[in-house]
Design an enzyme around this catalytic site. Structure first.
Site, PDB file in Angstrom:
ATOM      1  N   LYS A  54       0.811  -1.193   0.000  1.00  0.00           N
ATOM      2  CA  LYS A  54       0.000   0.000   0.000  1.00  0.00           C
ATOM      3  C   LYS A  54       0.849   1.250   0.000  1.00  0.00           C
ATOM      4  O   LYS A  54       0.348   2.352  -0.199  1.00  0.00           O
ATOM      5  CB  LYS A  54      -0.878   0.022   1.254  1.00  0.00           C
ATOM      6  CG  LYS A  54      -1.765  -1.175   1.424  1.00  0.00           C
ATOM      7  CD  LYS A  54      -2.405  -1.153   2.835  1.00  0.00           C
ATOM      8  CE  LYS A  54      -2.629  -2.552   3.291  1.00  0.00           C
ATOM      9  NZ  LYS A  54      -2.959  -2.654   4.721  1.00  0.00           N
ATOM     10  N   ASP A 114      14.833   0.014   0.336  1.00  0.00           N
ATOM     11  CA  ASP A 114      15.680  -0.091   1.524  1.00  0.00           C
ATOM     12  C   ASP A 114      16.816  -1.046   1.182  1.00  0.00           C
ATOM     13  O   ASP A 114      17.846  -0.633   0.673  1.00  0.00           O
ATOM     14  CB  ASP A 114      14.823  -0.574   2.701  1.00  0.00           C
ATOM     15  CG  ASP A 114      15.588  -0.558   4.017  1.00  0.00           C
ATOM     16  OD1 ASP A 114      16.780  -0.228   4.004  1.00  0.00           O
ATOM     17  OD2 ASP A 114      14.992  -0.885   5.062  1.00  0.00           O
ATOM     18  N   PHE A 163      14.401   4.704   9.576  1.00  0.00           N
ATOM     19  CA  PHE A 163      13.020   4.305   9.361  1.00  0.00           C
ATOM     20  C   PHE A 163      12.146   5.547   9.269  1.00  0.00           C
ATOM     21  O   PHE A 163      12.175   6.404  10.153  1.00  0.00           O
ATOM     22  CB  PHE A 163      12.538   3.384  10.487  1.00  0.00           C
ATOM     23  CG  PHE A 163      11.226   2.739  10.159  1.00  0.00           C
ATOM     24  CD1 PHE A 163      11.175   1.592   9.371  1.00  0.00           C
ATOM     25  CD2 PHE A 163      10.031   3.291  10.609  1.00  0.00           C
ATOM     26  CE1 PHE A 163       9.966   1.009   9.037  1.00  0.00           C
ATOM     27  CE2 PHE A 163       8.811   2.700  10.276  1.00  0.00           C
ATOM     28  CZ  PHE A 163       8.787   1.558   9.493  1.00  0.00           C
ATOM     29  N   ASP A 170       4.237   3.424   6.285  1.00  0.00           N
ATOM     30  CA  ASP A 170       3.586   3.150   7.571  1.00  0.00           C
ATOM     31  C   ASP A 170       4.539   2.591   8.611  1.00  0.00           C
ATOM     32  O   ASP A 170       5.637   2.118   8.305  1.00  0.00           O
ATOM     33  CB  ASP A 170       2.467   2.130   7.368  1.00  0.00           C
ATOM     34  CG  ASP A 170       3.028   0.711   7.191  1.00  0.00           C
ATOM     35  OD1 ASP A 170       3.853   0.519   6.278  1.00  0.00           O
ATOM     36  OD2 ASP A 170       2.662  -0.176   7.974  1.00  0.00           O
ATOM     37  N   ARG A 176       0.308   6.545   7.426  1.00  0.00           N
ATOM     38  CA  ARG A 176       0.363   6.624   5.959  1.00  0.00           C
ATOM     39  C   ARG A 176      -0.177   7.951   5.442  1.00  0.00           C
ATOM     40  O   ARG A 176       0.191   8.409   4.367  1.00  0.00           O
ATOM     41  CB  ARG A 176      -0.455   5.489   5.330  1.00  0.00           C
ATOM     42  CG  ARG A 176       0.122   4.102   5.514  1.00  0.00           C
ATOM     43  CD  ARG A 176      -0.586   3.129   4.559  1.00  0.00           C
ATOM     44  NE  ARG A 176      -0.398   1.731   4.933  1.00  0.00           N
ATOM     45  CZ  ARG A 176       0.651   0.990   4.574  1.00  0.00           C
ATOM     46  NH1 ARG A 176       1.630   1.536   3.884  1.00  0.00           N
ATOM     47  NH2 ARG A 176       0.739  -0.274   4.928  1.00  0.00           N
TER      48      ARG A 176
END
Ligand code: IMP
Ligand code: MG
Length: 194
Positions: A54, A114, A163, A170, A176
């Site tokens: 998503k 990542d 992060f 999210d 989000r």
């Protein structure tokens, strides 16, 4: 009164956000630029935008509106096996594309690279379906990505290996909807249920 900090809750508008790395204005300007570049590169062709759910929904929605060549959209949902904190590169398809991509000009729209393992797997999977071309547009790319050989044609922002949440990204399905990209406070990281 609390002491002012670089991006205190008052500045970020969210008490769980430590620092804003990319503002909403910066995202808008970059996505507009990427849209113009992609429109130039795909002149005379129709592009099929494939977003990975998503996390990529925000960039997909904004990028699609910044692209002026004919386009269509499709979506995939995938999940990596292993811990939520690190990518294993072993991927399962939760929702596949609705239509064949054979002979189409496919542009994968991703939220963040990542380790790059998820994208490597995805590109191998899509390439086996014989698209006419296959490129990637990633909103974020973390420095120290483990797969630097991964060919990513369009990158929004190179960010440090931290992060981040917001603009589609999210933490345990939260954040989000934040319009910017930022880091979470230690308290928020500890609080969320994973
Ligand atoms: P990779 O396989 O290590 O490149 O992982 C990519 C996927 O992990 C992304 O599509 C995200 O779903 C998730 N991810 C990686 N870094 C972050 C982050 O900083 N915030 C939120 N999700 C992330
Ligand atoms: Mg993702």
């Amino acid at each position: 009164m609390t002491a002012p900090s670089r991006t205190a809750a008052g500045a970020t508008g969210h008490p769980d956000i430590d620092e804003v790395l990319v503002t909403a204005d910066e995202i808008a300007a970059r996505v507009a630029g990427l849209g113009a570049l992609i429109s130039q590169d795909y002149a005379g062709r129709e592009v099929l935008l494939v977003a990975v759910l998503k996390g990529a929904v925000m960039i997909m929605a904004d990028l699609a509106r910044a692209i002026t060549v004919p386009s269509s959209m499709d979506f995939m949902a995938i999940s990596s096996y292993g811990s939520s904190a690190s990518s294993s590169g072993v991927v399962r398809i939760l929702k596949d594309l609705d239509r064949s991509i054979e002979g189409r000009h496919v542009l994968v729209v991703e939220d963040v690279i990542d380790s790059g393992l998820t994208l490597s797997w995805l590109l191998r999977n899509l390439a086996s379906r014989n698209p006419a071309s296959l490129e990637v547009c990633a909103l974020l790319r973390k420095r120290d990505s483990a797969t630097p050989e991964l060919l990513v044609r369009y990158v929004g922002f190179d960010i440090p290996s931290v992060f981040v949440v917001g603009y589609g990204l999210d933490y345990a399905e939260h954040y989000r909807n934040l319009p910017f990209i930022g880091t979470l406070s230690a308290a928020a990281l500890a609080r969320a249920e994973l």
